[in-house]
Design a protein around this motif. Structure first.
Motif, mmCIF file in Angstrom:
data_model
loop_
_atom_site.group_PDB
_atom_site.id
_atom_site.type_symbol
_atom_site.label_atom_id
_atom_site.label_comp_id
_atom_site.label_asym_id
_atom_site.label_seq_id
_atom_site.Cartn_x
_atom_site.Cartn_y
_atom_site.Cartn_z
ATOM 1 N N ASP A 175 9.918 8.495 -13.433
ATOM 2 C CA ASP A 175 11.354 8.368 -13.700
ATOM 3 C C ASP A 175 11.900 7.146 -12.954
ATOM 4 N N ILE A 176 12.650 6.302 -13.638
ATOM 5 C CA ILE A 176 13.095 5.031 -13.059
ATOM 6 C C ILE A 176 14.003 5.241 -11.844
ATOM 7 N N LYS A 177 14.818 6.279 -11.838
ATOM 8 C CA LYS A 177 15.687 6.526 -10.684
ATOM 9 C C LYS A 177 14.852 6.828 -9.439
ATOM 10 N N LEU A 178 13.809 7.616 -9.629
ATOM 11 C CA LEU A 178 12.929 7.951 -8.514
ATOM 12 C C LEU A 178 12.163 6.715 -8.048
ATOM 13 N N ILE A 201 -4.729 -0.011 -3.457
ATOM 14 C CA ILE A 201 -4.881 -0.024 -1.998
ATOM 15 C C ILE A 201 -5.098 -1.437 -1.476
ATOM 16 N N THR A 202 -6.031 -2.154 -2.074
ATOM 17 C CA THR A 202 -6.337 -3.500 -1.585
ATOM 18 C C THR A 202 -5.158 -4.452 -1.773
ATOM 19 N N THR A 203 -4.417 -4.287 -2.877
ATOM 20 C CA THR A 203 -3.259 -5.141 -3.137
ATOM 21 C C THR A 203 -2.175 -4.924 -2.083
ATOM 22 N N VAL A 204 -1.859 -3.664 -1.827
ATOM 23 C CA VAL A 204 -0.818 -3.337 -0.850
ATOM 24 C C VAL A 204 -1.254 -3.729 0.563
ATOM 25 N N TYR A 205 -2.502 -3.504 0.881
ATOM 26 C CA TYR A 205 -3.016 -3.866 2.209
ATOM 27 C C TYR A 205 -2.899 -5.367 2.456
ATOM 28 N N ASN A 206 -3.037 -6.148 1.400
ATOM 29 C CA ASN A 206 -2.956 -7.610 1.517
ATOM 30 C C ASN A 206 -1.531 -8.146 1.427
ATOM 31 N N GLY A 207 -0.547 -7.250 1.530
ATOM 32 C CA GLY A 207 0.836 -7.682 1.639
ATOM 33 C C GLY A 207 1.591 -7.823 0.332
ATOM 34 N N GLU A 208 0.991 -7.400 -0.773
ATOM 35 C CA GLU A 208 1.665 -7.481 -2.058
ATOM 36 C C GLU A 208 2.057 -6.092 -2.531
ATOM 37 N N GLU A 209 2.829 -6.029 -3.606
ATOM 38 C CA GLU A 209 3.244 -4.741 -4.156
ATOM 39 C C GLU A 209 2.381 -4.391 -5.370
ATOM 40 N N TYR A 210 2.253 -3.097 -5.626
ATOM 41 C CA TYR A 210 1.433 -2.677 -6.760
ATOM 42 C C TYR A 210 2.116 -1.530 -7.502
ATOM 43 N N TYR A 211 2.178 -1.659 -8.836
ATOM 44 C CA TYR A 211 2.732 -0.607 -9.683
ATOM 45 C C TYR A 211 1.781 -0.366 -10.849
ATOM 46 N N SER A 212 1.571 0.893 -11.195
ATOM 47 C CA SER A 212 0.755 1.182 -12.366
ATOM 48 C C SER A 212 1.504 0.750 -13.627
ATOM 49 N N LYS A 213 0.805 0.678 -14.745
ATOM 50 C CA LYS A 213 1.341 0.083 -15.963
ATOM 51 C C LYS A 213 2.660 0.719 -16.403
ATOM 52 N N SER A 214 2.706 2.044 -16.474
ATOM 53 C CA SER A 214 3.920 2.705 -16.957
ATOM 54 C C SER A 214 5.102 2.437 -16.028
ATOM 55 N N VAL A 215 4.822 2.325 -14.721
ATOM 56 C CA VAL A 215 5.879 2.042 -13.741
ATOM 57 C C VAL A 215 6.380 0.615 -13.922
ATOM 58 N N ARG A 216 5.466 -0.328 -14.117
ATOM 59 C CA ARG A 216 5.875 -1.717 -14.365
ATOM 60 C C ARG A 216 6.774 -1.810 -15.593
ATOM 61 N N GLU A 217 6.418 -1.066 -16.627
ATOM 62 C CA GLU A 217 7.216 -1.086 -17.855
ATOM 63 C C GLU A 217 8.612 -0.538 -17.609
ATOM 64 N N LYS A 218 8.685 0.551 -16.840
ATOM 65 C CA LYS A 218 9.989 1.147 -16.511
ATOM 66 C C LYS A 218 10.859 0.154 -15.730
ATOM 67 N N ILE A 219 10.251 -0.508 -14.760
ATOM 68 C CA ILE A 219 10.990 -1.470 -13.941
ATOM 69 C C ILE A 219 11.468 -2.634 -14.810
ATOM 70 N N PHE A 220 10.590 -3.120 -15.686
ATOM 71 C CA PHE A 220 10.949 -4.231 -16.569
ATOM 72 C C PHE A 220 12.125 -3.857 -17.474
ATOM 73 N N LEU A 221 12.043 -2.686 -18.091
ATOM 74 C CA LEU A 221 13.127 -2.249 -18.974
ATOM 75 C C LEU A 221 14.427 -2.078 -18.209
ATOM 76 N N SER A 222 14.297 -1.616 -16.955
ATOM 77 C CA SER A 222 15.481 -1.430 -16.128
ATOM 78 C C SER A 222 16.192 -2.751 -15.867
ATOM 79 N N PHE A 223 15.416 -3.782 -15.539
ATOM 80 C CA PHE A 223 16.010 -5.076 -15.214
ATOM 81 C C PHE A 223 16.496 -5.828 -16.449
ATOM 82 N N THR A 224 15.886 -5.572 -17.611
ATOM 83 C CA THR A 224 16.312 -6.266 -18.831
ATOM 84 C C THR A 224 17.462 -5.550 -19.529
#
Length: 221
Positions: A89-92, A118-141
């Motif tokens: 859920d995008i609010k969550l 795990i490796t992405t976050v450990y190296n200082g970047e953010e990581y979102y699974s595909k469905s989460v990325r899509e939710k975030i994208f739709l939210s911002f657009t």
């Protein structure tokens, strides 16, 4: 030898913890140093063990993931947190990211993405699974609202298969215990889904859930 990434797991399902531990132990980069079945005292446990990455569910007894993240902030303690949840859920999603989570991984996609996350976050970047990325994208657009139903309710298409199963059984007047037995899940999980549906569909009570199911002809699907 390269220093291992120290991991801590938090989820209220022992079988899920065991599965994650089995997967993560096969990777020589990782060391699982502990786990918890609740959010109670989780911040102190993570701090004591000098954890690199915490993989944490949102819905836990004692303290939920939101409360844990808030406690991290209030104590000024920094930790790489990957939220590991059944819900996208995008609010969550927005709430946990605003509270400092570095990643958001759905349990449905965990098997194929957990190592990369795990490796992405450990190296200082953010990581979102595909469905989460899509939710975030739709939210911002701004397209998220276009995909939602009118009158403040989301479309039936955005309900997950598991949520639909539970919504049908609620509409057929099954009790929480009966639903848990029918779907082979715990009563706590049933209640979590029920609360999430109430929030997701923008209704106030279980009766509101039933009305939504009837309005959209979901019971006979």
């Amino acid at each position: 030898m390269t220093e291992k990434i120290r991991l801590f797991l938090a989820d209220d399902h022992q079988i899920l913890i065991d599965g994650l531990v089995a997967v993560l132990k096969t990777n020589k980069l990782f060391e699982v140093v502990g786990y918890s079945l609740s959010g109670e005292n989780l911040v102190d446990e993570v701090a004591d063990k000098n954890i690199d990455v915490l993989i944490m569910d949102i819905n836990m007894p004692g303290k939920d993931g939101i409360e844990v993240l808030k406690e991290f902030n209030s104590k000024g303690f920094s930790c790489n947190v990957i939220v590991f949840s059944s819900f996208d859920d995008i609010k969550l999603i927005k709430e946990v990211l605003q509270l400092g989570a570095k990643g958001y991984l759905t349990k449905q996609s965990a098997g194929e993405n957990i190592i990369e996350a795990i490796t992405t976050v450990y190296n200082g970047e953010e990581y979102y699974s595909k469905s989460v990325r899509e939710k975030i994208f739709l939210s911002f657009t701004g397209k998220e609202k276009e995909n939602d139903a009118t009158n403040g309710q989301i479309s039936p298409e955005s309900i997950t298969d598991r949520e639909l199963e539970i919504l049908k059984l609620i509409s057929l007047e099954y009790s929480g215990k009966e639903i848990s037995e029918a779907l082979f899940i715990s009563t706590n999980t049933v209640e979590t889904h029920r609360k999430n549906l109430i929030k997701k569909l923008n209704v106030k009570t279980t009766v509101g859930l039933v009305k939504f199911a009837l309005k959209h002809n979901l019971i006979n699907q």
